[in-house]
Design an enzyme around this catalytic site. Sequence first.
Site, short mmCIF file in Angstrom:
data_model
loop_
_atom_site.label_atom_id
_atom_site.label_comp_id
_atom_site.label_asym_id
_atom_site.label_seq_id
_atom_site.Cartn_x
_atom_site.Cartn_y
_atom_site.Cartn_z
CG ASP A 29 1.79 -29.13 10.68
OD1 ASP A 29 2.23 -30.29 10.65
OD2 ASP A 29 2.33 -28.18 10.07
CB ILE A 30 4.18 -24.49 12.27
CG1 ILE A 30 4.45 -23.03 12.55
CG2 ILE A 30 5.09 -25.03 11.18
CD1 ILE A 30 5.80 -22.77 13.20
CG HIS B 278 5.30 -36.24 13.31
ND1 HIS B 278 6.67 -36.39 13.18
CD2 HIS B 278 4.85 -35.91 12.08
CE1 HIS B 278 7.02 -36.15 11.93
NE2 HIS B 278 5.93 -35.86 11.24
P1 AMP Z 1 6.52 -34.77 8.41
O1 AMP Z 1 6.74 -34.25 7.03
O2 AMP Z 1 5.56 -35.92 8.49
O3 AMP Z 1 7.84 -35.05 9.11
O4 AMP Z 1 5.78 -33.61 9.18
C1 AMP Z 1 6.41 -32.65 9.97
C2 AMP Z 1 5.41 -31.58 10.23
O5 AMP Z 1 5.89 -30.77 11.28
C3 AMP Z 1 5.12 -30.66 9.04
O6 AMP Z 1 3.74 -30.75 8.70
C4 AMP Z 1 5.51 -29.28 9.57
O7 AMP Z 1 4.66 -28.27 9.09
C5 AMP Z 1 5.42 -29.47 11.06
N1 AMP Z 1 6.23 -28.58 11.88
C6 AMP Z 1 7.54 -28.28 11.70
N2 AMP Z 1 7.96 -27.45 12.67
C7 AMP Z 1 6.90 -27.22 13.49
C8 AMP Z 1 6.69 -26.45 14.67
N3 AMP Z 1 7.68 -25.73 15.22
N4 AMP Z 1 5.45 -26.45 15.21
C9 AMP Z 1 4.45 -27.15 14.66
N5 AMP Z 1 4.59 -27.91 13.55
C10 AMP Z 1 5.79 -27.95 12.97
#
Ligand code: AMP
Length: 113
Positions: free
Chosen positions: A29-30, A99
Amino acid sequence: MSCLFCKIVERSIPADIVYENDHALAFRDIRPVAPTHALVIPKVHLACIHDATPEQTPLLGELFAAARAVAEKLGLGEKGYRLVVNNGDDGGQTVHHLHVHVLGGRGLSWPPG
Ligand code: AMP
Ligand code: ZN
C-alpha cells in the site's frame, strides 16, 4: 481502462509488487497504516465484493488464499495479521477495484473506527 488497480495489473503504473499468481496480484500500500500493509487484488476488474457474481465465488476464494500466501511471504504467519475488505462508501472503499488489505507487524485494535 481508467481503473488505477487495473493499471497496476497492466504494469502501466508502478507498484511494489510482493506476490503474483494466475488470479491475483499483491503490492505494498502506498500509504501504509501498519508496519506491513499490502493489497491483494483480482487480476480481472471487479469493483467490489458486492458486485461479485455466483460464477466469481471461486475467485473470491483465490483472493483469500493469495492473501494468506502474502501474509506468509511477508513474515506475518506466526504472530498474526488482519485481512480487511472495505466495500462501498460506508465501508470506506476509495478505490473501486476489489482489494484485500493485509495488515500486520503490530498489534491491531478492535473495533475499527
Ligand atoms: P480502500 O480505502 O479500502 O479503497 O483502500 C485503498 C487503498 O489503496 C488505500 O489504502 C490507499 O493507500 C491505496 N492506494 C491508492 N493508490 C495506490 C497506489 N498507486 N499504489 C498502492 N496503493 C495505493
Ligand atoms: Zn480495475
